[in-house]
Design a protein around this motif. Sequence first.
Motif, PDB file in Angstrom:
ATOM      1  N   HIS A 183       2.999   3.962   2.375  1.00 53.54           N
ATOM      2  CA  HIS A 183       3.007   3.246   3.662  1.00 53.54           C
ATOM      3  C   HIS A 183       3.480   4.170   4.778  1.00 53.54           C
ATOM      4  N   ASP A 235       4.689   3.377   7.625  1.00 49.92           N
ATOM      5  CA  ASP A 235       5.966   2.913   8.175  1.00 49.92           C
ATOM      6  C   ASP A 235       7.079   2.915   7.134  1.00 49.92           C
ATOM      7  N   LEU A 290      11.994  -8.063  -3.293  1.00 51.67           N
ATOM      8  CA  LEU A 290      10.962  -7.528  -2.402  1.00 51.67           C
ATOM      9  C   LEU A 290      11.198  -7.995  -0.971  1.00 51.67           C
ATOM     10  N   LEU A 320      11.726  -5.499   2.149  1.00 53.03           N
ATOM     11  CA  LEU A 320      10.812  -5.457   3.296  1.00 53.03           C
ATOM     12  C   LEU A 320      11.547  -5.586   4.637  1.00 53.03           C
ATOM     13  N   PHE A 369      11.961  -2.559   6.995  1.00 57.47           N
ATOM     14  CA  PHE A 369      10.852  -2.061   7.819  1.00 57.47           C
ATOM     15  C   PHE A 369      10.972  -2.479   9.277  1.00 57.47           C
ATOM     16  N   PHE A 389      -1.010   1.257   6.647  1.00 61.27           N
ATOM     17  CA  PHE A 389      -0.048   0.612   7.537  1.00 61.27           C
ATOM     18  C   PHE A 389      -0.735  -0.608   8.130  1.00 61.27           C
ATOM     19  N   ALA A 390       0.067  -1.467   8.763  1.00 57.99           N
ATOM     20  CA  ALA A 390      -0.471  -2.724   9.292  1.00 57.99           C
ATOM     21  C   ALA A 390      -0.560  -2.647  10.817  1.00 57.99           C
ATOM     22  N   GLN A 439       1.287  -4.897  13.364  1.00 58.17           N
ATOM     23  CA  GLN A 439       2.738  -4.818  13.597  1.00 58.17           C
ATOM     24  C   GLN A 439       3.099  -3.827  14.714  1.00 58.17           C
ATOM     25  N   MET A 451      -0.997  -8.285   7.010  1.00 57.67           N
ATOM     26  CA  MET A 451       0.217  -8.875   6.443  1.00 57.67           C
ATOM     27  C   MET A 451      -0.145 -10.236   5.833  1.00 57.67           C
ATOM     28  N   ALA A 499      -0.492  -6.698   2.319  1.00 59.72           N
ATOM     29  CA  ALA A 499       0.873  -6.396   1.862  1.00 59.72           C
ATOM     30  C   ALA A 499       1.832  -7.425   2.431  1.00 59.72           C
ATOM     31  N   GLY A 500       3.103  -7.265   2.071  1.00 62.78           N
ATOM     32  CA  GLY A 500       4.137  -8.203   2.518  1.00 62.78           C
ATOM     33  C   GLY A 500       4.592  -9.054   1.343  1.00 62.78           C
ATOM     34  N   HIS A 519      -2.037  -5.626  -2.837  1.00 60.69           N
ATOM     35  CA  HIS A 519      -0.727  -5.603  -3.477  1.00 60.69           C
ATOM     36  C   HIS A 519      -0.656  -6.840  -4.384  1.00 60.69           C
ATOM     37  N   GLU A 548       3.457  -7.499  -8.289  1.00 56.81           N
ATOM     38  CA  GLU A 548       4.695  -6.772  -8.004  1.00 56.81           C
ATOM     39  C   GLU A 548       5.852  -7.758  -8.061  1.00 56.81           C
ATOM     40  N   HIS A 592       0.403  -1.691  -7.269  1.00 52.30           N
ATOM     41  CA  HIS A 592       1.402  -1.912  -8.326  1.00 52.30           C
ATOM     42  C   HIS A 592       0.733  -2.452  -9.596  1.00 52.30           C
ATOM     43  N   ASP A 645       4.797   4.791  -2.628  1.00 51.58           N
ATOM     44  CA  ASP A 645       5.010   3.552  -1.879  1.00 51.58           C
ATOM     45  C   ASP A 645       5.713   3.833  -0.548  1.00 51.58           C
ATOM     46  N   ASN A 646       7.046   4.020  -0.595  1.00 47.03           N
ATOM     47  CA  ASN A 646       7.786   4.231   0.655  1.00 47.03           C
ATOM     48  C   ASN A 646       8.788   5.358   0.472  1.00 47.03           C
TER      49      ASN A 646
END
Length: 379
Positions: free
Chosen positions: A30, A32, A73, A77, A80, A116-117, A120, A162, A189-190, A217, A220, A241, A317-318
């Motif tokens: 991601h 972000d 999760l 999140l 972020f 990325f989204a 946002q 999202m 995602a989210g 996603h 997970e 995942h 992932d991040n």
Amino acid sequence: MSATPSSRNRPVAFDHASVILAPKVLLHDHLDGGLRPQTVLELARESGYDELPADDVEGLARWFRESADSGSLVRYLETFTHTVAVMQTAPALRRVAGECAEDLAADGVVYAEIRFAPEQHLTDGLSLDEVVEAVLEGFVEGAEAAAAVGKPIEVRCLVTAMRHAARSREIAELAVRFRDRGVVGFDIAGAEAGHPPSRHLDAFEYMRANNAPFTIHAGEAFGLPSIHEAISFCGADRLGHGVRVMDDIELPSGTGAADRVVTGASLGRVANYVRDKRIPLEMCPSSNVQTGAVASIAEHPFNVLARLRFRVTVNTDNRLMSDTTMSKEFGVLADQFGYGWADFERFTVNAMKSAFIHFDERLRLIDEVIKPGYAVLIG
Ligand SMILES: O=c1[nH]cnc2c1ncn2[C@@H]1O[C@H](CO)[C@@H](O)[C@H]1O
Ligand SMILES: [Zn+2]
């Protein structure tokens, strides 16, 4: 000396010092979730964002890592909020994307799909198209800088919607609009629980109608039903995942998560479908522990799934939240499961085969970059 077939089959031990040289392919990262802590601080200062939880590099890095270590999760999140807050202008997005490409290239990643989204990043007035344009420009600049120092990388983009919001169809259209300019797919995602992928069916149908690929996603924070929906109702080309596909696999008692040979496994319909169709699993070992998707690296189903010949791939992932890199994820798996270079070559080829670029481009990277790179390490 070129490897003979028999020496090639012998496992060659993983070597922490050489891992950066190994060509790596990253499908799940991601934008972000991968900022440099220093950049978060500088962008916050420039934009007047004063809600960062720390004001020095080390403190901030620690805060992200520790807060993400929540086992949930949803709480993971929440971190972020701060990265997204400082990514609201075109120059900020361009900088973050450029640094992302440079950091991955420095780590030996040769091909990456970064997601990325865009929805946002609209709070300061950018349009969805402007957001994507800025990020793509950053990737180009970063890749040019990396190539100039002898670390070529190809970077592509996935746009994410999202799952708790209602813009997925619009984001799918954005993906298709930018398909010839560096966006190669779509994702959702989210928070997973309570937000099933089938709520976004029209977005997935739009992608399929346009012959455009997507990942979801799934599996997970929520189990098998999420995976089942993602592949059977939505038609996902890959799973983000997907670790909970293990819920549909029965192992003979006494089978350990680190066994080198896994025999007698009994697969249910969903697990069989995922394996039969070669649906790639974008697994992210460190992240999966932080969000509580798995209890520990030692219990991660990566190894069992790999031994059962699922199409497993290794991902970050991040990088900020997990304080990780592709090299570190390889290291963690090597330490835990005893993998050698031939194993990492297989996971890397798995990832390259699963990329959303065209077949001939994937093949070129496998033949000209990945195989020669591992041949050097395997010896
Ligand atoms: O592991 C994950 N599972 C689900 N959602 C995630 C994960 N990592 C990040 N995001 C979400 O994706 C957004 C766009 O990049 C991030 O802002 C974060 O909310
Ligand atoms: Zn993710």
